[in-house]
Design a protein around this motif. Structure first.
Motif, short mmCIF file in Angstrom:
data_model
loop_
_atom_site.label_atom_id
_atom_site.label_comp_id
_atom_site.label_asym_id
_atom_site.label_seq_id
_atom_site.Cartn_x
_atom_site.Cartn_y
_atom_site.Cartn_z
N UNK A 64 0.83 -1.20 0.00
CA UNK A 64 0.00 0.00 0.00
C UNK A 64 0.87 1.25 0.00
N UNK A 65 1.96 1.23 0.74
CA UNK A 65 2.85 2.40 0.77
C UNK A 65 3.48 2.66 -0.60
N UNK A 66 3.77 1.61 -1.34
CA UNK A 66 4.29 1.76 -2.70
C UNK A 66 3.24 2.37 -3.63
N UNK A 67 2.00 1.95 -3.45
CA UNK A 67 0.91 2.51 -4.25
C UNK A 67 0.72 3.99 -3.94
N UNK A 68 0.77 4.36 -2.67
CA UNK A 68 0.62 5.77 -2.28
C UNK A 68 1.77 6.59 -2.84
N UNK A 69 2.98 6.07 -2.79
CA UNK A 69 4.13 6.77 -3.32
C UNK A 69 4.01 6.97 -4.83
N UNK A 70 3.60 5.95 -5.54
CA UNK A 70 3.44 6.05 -7.01
C UNK A 70 2.31 7.00 -7.39
N UNK A 71 1.22 6.96 -6.63
CA UNK A 71 0.12 7.88 -6.93
C UNK A 71 0.54 9.33 -6.67
N UNK A 72 1.32 9.56 -5.62
CA UNK A 72 1.84 10.89 -5.35
C UNK A 72 2.74 11.38 -6.48
N UNK A 73 3.61 10.51 -6.96
CA UNK A 73 4.47 10.85 -8.09
C UNK A 73 3.63 11.22 -9.31
N UNK A 107 3.43 8.64 -17.03
CA UNK A 107 3.21 7.32 -17.61
C UNK A 107 3.89 6.22 -16.79
N UNK A 108 5.12 6.45 -16.39
CA UNK A 108 5.86 5.46 -15.61
C UNK A 108 5.19 5.21 -14.26
N UNK A 109 4.87 6.29 -13.56
CA UNK A 109 4.28 6.15 -12.22
C UNK A 109 2.88 5.55 -12.28
N UNK A 110 2.11 5.95 -13.28
CA UNK A 110 0.76 5.39 -13.42
C UNK A 110 0.82 3.89 -13.74
N UNK A 111 1.74 3.51 -14.60
CA UNK A 111 1.90 2.09 -14.92
C UNK A 111 2.29 1.27 -13.71
N UNK A 112 3.21 1.80 -12.90
CA UNK A 112 3.62 1.06 -11.71
C UNK A 112 2.55 1.09 -10.62
N UNK A 113 1.75 2.15 -10.58
CA UNK A 113 0.62 2.17 -9.65
C UNK A 113 -0.39 1.08 -10.03
N UNK A 114 -0.62 0.93 -11.33
CA UNK A 114 -1.51 -0.15 -11.79
C UNK A 114 -0.94 -1.52 -11.44
N UNK A 115 0.38 -1.67 -11.56
CA UNK A 115 1.03 -2.92 -11.18
C UNK A 115 0.88 -3.18 -9.68
#
Length: 155
Positions: free
Chosen positions: A11-20, A55-63
Motif C-alpha cells: 500500500x505504501x508503494x501505491x501511495x508513493x506512485x500515486x503521489x508521483x 506514464x511510468x508512475x501510473x503504470x507502476x501504480x496499476x502494477x
C-alpha cells in the motif's frame, strides 16, 4: 525479504506512485496551460519529462493495484532490476528538467526582469508553481528509486 516503505506490491508503494503521478501531472498541466511556455526549450523538456514520469508512475501504480488485489509478491530479481533502471532513468530526466526550468525561471524573474515588465506575455508565476511541483514529483521518485535500489541490493 525486507519490506520497506514504498516497496512494490504494498500500500505504501501505491501511495508513493500515486503521489508521483499526481504531482507530475499537476506540473505538466500548469506548464502546458501557461502562456509563453514554448519560449524556452527547458519548459518543453519539463513537459516531456513530466509526461514520461506520469506514464511510468501510473503504470507502476496499476502494477501495485494488481499485486495488492491478487496478493502477489513483486520482490524478485528481474522485476526489481527493471524497476530500479526505470526509476533511475526517470529520476535523472525529471531532475534535469526541473533544474533547467528553474534556471530559466530565475533568469526571467531576477536577472532580466522580463516578468516585471507590463507588456510581458509570460505566466511567470505559473512557471514557478510548475517547477515547484516538478521538484516534489522528483523527490517522491527519488525516494522510490532509493527503496528499489535498497531492495535489489538485499536480494
Amino acid at each position: 525479504m525486507k519490506s520497506l516503505f514504498g516497496s512494490p506490491g504494498r500500500v505504501s508503494g501505491l501511495v508513493l506512485r500515486m503521489g508521483q503521478c499526481l504531482f507530475a501531472a499537476a506540473s505538466l498541466a500548469f506548464m502546458a496551460s501557461a502562456s509563453g511556455f514554448s519560449s524556452a526549450t527547458s519548459f518543453c523538456f519539463l513537459i516531456a519529462a513530466m509526461g514520461l514520469q506520469v506514464l511510468w508512475s501510473f503504470g507502476l501504480a496499476c502494477l501495485d493495484i494488481h499485486a495488492l488485489r491478487l496478493n502477489k509478491d513483486l520482490h524478485n530479481h528481474i522485476i526489481l532490476t527493471l524497476l530500479v533502471i526505470g526509476d533511475w532513468v526517470t529520476a535523472i530526466l525529471s531532475l534535469a528538467a526541473a533544474c533547467s526550468s528553474a534556471g530559466v525561471v530565475v533568469v526571467f524573474m531576477k536577472d532580466t526582469e522580463i516578468c516585471s515588465r507590463s507588456q510581458a506575455a509570460l505566466s511567470c508565476n505559473t512557471f514557478q508553481v510548475s517547477v515547484a511541483l516538478a521538484f516534489v514529483a522528483w523527490f517522491l521518485l527519488a525516494v522510490s528509486s532509493y527503496v528499489m535500489f535498497w531492495l535489489l541490493a538485499s536480494i
